[in-house]
Scaffold this motif. Structure first.
Motif, mmCIF file in Angstrom:
data_model
loop_
_atom_site.group_PDB
_atom_site.id
_atom_site.type_symbol
_atom_site.label_atom_id
_atom_site.label_comp_id
_atom_site.label_asym_id
_atom_site.label_seq_id
_atom_site.Cartn_x
_atom_site.Cartn_y
_atom_site.Cartn_z
ATOM 1 N N ARG A 1 56.071 20.395 41.337
ATOM 2 C CA ARG A 1 56.151 19.986 42.595
ATOM 3 C C ARG A 1 57.860 20.119 42.585
ATOM 4 O O ARG A 1 58.431 19.416 43.708
ATOM 5 N N ALA A 2 58.623 19.377 41.450
ATOM 6 C CA ALA A 2 60.293 18.871 41.585
ATOM 7 C C ALA A 2 60.414 20.484 41.802
ATOM 8 O O ALA A 2 61.664 20.798 42.973
ATOM 9 N N ARG A 3 60.417 21.114 41.648
ATOM 10 C CA ARG A 3 60.474 22.683 42.101
ATOM 11 C C ARG A 3 60.714 22.855 43.251
ATOM 12 O O ARG A 3 61.780 23.711 43.818
ATOM 13 N N ALA A 4 59.261 22.494 44.324
ATOM 14 C CA ALA A 4 59.050 22.926 45.569
ATOM 15 C C ALA A 4 60.101 21.809 46.535
ATOM 16 O O ALA A 4 60.964 22.312 47.117
ATOM 17 N N ALA A 5 60.246 20.266 45.586
ATOM 18 C CA ALA A 5 61.772 19.363 46.399
ATOM 19 C C ALA A 5 62.587 19.902 45.773
ATOM 20 O O ALA A 5 63.179 20.236 47.782
ATOM 21 N N ALA A 6 63.039 20.758 44.898
ATOM 22 C CA ALA A 6 64.736 21.706 45.276
ATOM 23 C C ALA A 6 64.971 22.523 46.165
ATOM 24 O O ALA A 6 65.554 22.662 46.961
ATOM 25 N N GLU A 7 64.117 23.140 46.139
ATOM 26 C CA GLU A 7 64.021 24.262 46.823
ATOM 27 C C GLU A 7 63.805 23.348 48.688
ATOM 28 O O GLU A 7 64.610 24.960 49.656
ATOM 29 N N ALA A 8 63.058 22.965 48.927
ATOM 30 C CA ALA A 8 63.169 22.502 49.828
ATOM 31 C C ALA A 8 64.747 22.153 50.458
ATOM 32 O O ALA A 8 65.116 22.038 51.760
ATOM 33 N N ALA A 9 65.262 21.082 49.570
ATOM 34 C CA ALA A 9 66.325 20.824 49.451
ATOM 35 C C ALA A 9 68.271 21.695 49.527
ATOM 36 O O ALA A 9 68.793 21.462 50.381
ATOM 37 N N GLY A 10 67.302 22.975 49.487
ATOM 38 C CA GLY A 10 68.376 24.131 49.354
ATOM 39 C C GLY A 10 69.876 24.098 48.453
ATOM 40 O O GLY A 10 70.120 24.497 47.767
ATOM 41 N N VAL A 11 69.074 23.544 47.199
ATOM 42 C CA VAL A 11 69.872 23.248 45.723
ATOM 43 C C VAL A 11 69.477 24.048 44.597
ATOM 44 O O VAL A 11 67.528 24.343 44.655
ATOM 45 N N GLU A 12 69.874 23.779 43.202
ATOM 46 C CA GLU A 12 69.416 25.121 42.316
ATOM 47 C C GLU A 12 68.990 24.088 41.442
ATOM 48 O O GLU A 12 70.263 23.713 40.881
ATOM 49 N N ILE A 13 67.950 24.108 40.314
ATOM 50 C CA ILE A 13 68.393 22.998 38.961
ATOM 51 C C ILE A 13 67.531 24.230 38.328
ATOM 52 O O ILE A 13 66.126 25.317 38.468
ATOM 53 N N THR A 14 67.231 23.713 37.038
ATOM 54 C CA THR A 14 67.201 24.346 36.236
ATOM 55 C C THR A 14 65.867 23.718 35.978
ATOM 56 O O THR A 14 66.360 22.240 35.231
ATOM 57 N N TRP A 15 64.346 23.795 35.247
ATOM 58 C CA TRP A 15 63.580 23.027 35.337
ATOM 59 C C TRP A 15 63.189 23.739 33.466
ATOM 60 O O TRP A 15 62.494 24.950 33.178
ATOM 61 N N LEU A 16 62.954 22.266 33.126
ATOM 62 C CA LEU A 16 62.112 22.862 31.696
ATOM 63 C C LEU A 16 60.540 21.914 31.495
ATOM 64 O O LEU A 16 60.475 21.163 31.499
ATOM 65 N N VAL A 17 59.277 22.407 30.869
ATOM 66 C CA VAL A 17 58.436 21.692 31.320
ATOM 67 C C VAL A 17 58.490 21.813 29.088
ATOM 68 O O VAL A 17 58.046 22.714 28.886
ATOM 69 N N GLU A 18 58.790 20.755 29.479
ATOM 70 C CA GLU A 18 58.693 20.448 27.267
ATOM 71 C C GLU A 18 58.534 18.830 26.769
ATOM 72 O O GLU A 18 59.583 18.078 28.383
ATOM 73 N N GLY A 19 58.512 18.389 26.218
ATOM 74 C CA GLY A 19 58.625 16.509 25.820
ATOM 75 C C GLY A 19 60.106 16.301 25.117
ATOM 76 O O GLY A 19 61.058 17.534 24.535
ATOM 77 N N PHE A 20 60.664 15.340 25.638
ATOM 78 C CA PHE A 20 62.251 15.069 25.121
ATOM 79 C C PHE A 20 62.536 15.550 23.553
ATOM 80 O O PHE A 20 61.306 14.914 23.443
ATOM 81 N N GLY A 21 62.597 15.828 22.694
ATOM 82 C CA GLY A 21 63.498 16.329 21.950
ATOM 83 C C GLY A 21 62.190 17.436 21.022
ATOM 84 O O GLY A 21 62.863 17.266 19.372
ATOM 85 N N GLU A 22 61.491 17.364 21.754
ATOM 86 C CA GLU A 22 61.110 19.297 21.050
ATOM 87 C C GLU A 22 62.167 20.103 20.884
ATOM 88 O O GLU A 22 61.959 20.786 19.624
ATOM 89 N N HIS A 23 63.047 20.289 21.531
ATOM 90 C CA HIS A 23 64.650 21.450 20.753
ATOM 91 C C HIS A 23 65.140 20.732 21.784
ATOM 92 O O HIS A 23 65.607 19.740 22.060
ATOM 93 N N PRO A 24 66.763 20.599 20.581
ATOM 94 C CA PRO A 24 67.803 20.561 20.712
ATOM 95 C C PRO A 24 68.283 21.052 22.351
ATOM 96 O O PRO A 24 68.258 21.804 22.915
ATOM 97 N N LEU A 25 68.803 20.072 23.047
ATOM 98 C CA LEU A 25 69.387 20.454 24.504
ATOM 99 C C LEU A 25 70.976 19.664 24.531
ATOM 100 O O LEU A 25 71.409 18.641 24.070
#
Length: 236
Positions: free
Chosen positions: A111-135
């Motif tokens: 849904r977030a990706r669809a909202a970004a596309e509708a707004a015409g903005v580029e965002i990197t999306w990660l499907v994971e829990g915070f802390g699973e990998h260094p960020l």
């Protein structure tokens, strides 16, 4: 997105049964909600997908706290922790931030990706829990009402700190919980006071630490009227 209160309890406890939650420092499952507790505690990413269901659960508007606390910042790189359905991430991207949005729920991220596309903005999306990998590191890490269980080794607080670049900021916002659902203990979760305590004396400047009134007429967080807001800047 803003949370509402019975699900803060459910969101945090779901972390404990989720694959990867304990080995990682934080293990956030998503953005807390506190409305009516479901009959079964979410325990997996699939449970959280079901929690989001077939319709949007948030207001679709960016968090007022985020807007108030970051509007004057020069854009850079940003991480939206527990991005939910993407309103905060889209708002930041529209203001020329280079944004990464993270959430454990694929339904929410879709849904977030669809909202970004509708707004015409580029965002990197990660499907994971915070802390699973260094960020990161990022110039801005935004944690709006996160569901992060506390650990004795301060691993979750450390993960937030490590994600911020030198000179960058952590914006951590949570409800001021005067009343909590039966069985929910805020002491079990990372709250603003924990972040302040961890960062104090480590070269961080606490720029904001205060309680503010909030007004939200719709969405899952509309039942709360006060937030505690922390803005901490890391030393250069």
């Amino acid at each position: 997105m803003p949370l509402d209160v019975a699900a803060l309890y459910w969101a945090g406890h779901a972390q404990r049964g989720r694959r990867g939650a304990h080995p990682g420092p934080g293990g956030i499952l998503g953005r807390m909600t506190h409305e009516h507790a479901p009959h079964r505690t979410p325990e997996t990413a699939a449970d959280w997908d079901a929690r989001y269901g077939a319709t949007h659960i948030w207001s679709g508007e960016p968090n007022g706290a985020l807007m108030a606390l970051t509007s004057d910042l020069a854009p850079g790189t940003a991480l939206d922790v527990g991005c939910g359905e993407g309103a905060d991430a889209v708002w930041l991207a529209r203001r020329d931030w280079t944004v990464t949005g993270l959430d454990v729920s694929r339904v929410a991220v879709d849904r977030a990706r669809a909202a970004a596309e509708a707004a015409g903005v580029e965002i990197t999306w990660l499907v994971e829990g915070f802390g699973e990998h260094p960020l990161g590191p990022f110039d801005l890490v935004s944690a709006q009402y996160p569901a992060v269980p506390k650990r004795d080794d301060d691993a979750a607080e450390r993960a937030f700190a490590d994600a911020v670049a030198p000179g960058g900021r952590l914006v951590f916002v949570h409800h001021e919980l005067d009343e909590t659902p039966h069985g929910f203990d805020p002491a079990d979760y990372v709250m603003p006071e924990d972040v302040v305590a961890y960062l104090t004396g480590q070269g961080w400047q606490i720029e904001t630490d205060e309680i503010r009134e909030r007004h939200l007429e719709r969405g899952a967080g509309s039942g709360h009227s006060r937030d505690r807001m922390v803005v901490a800047r890391r030393g250069a």
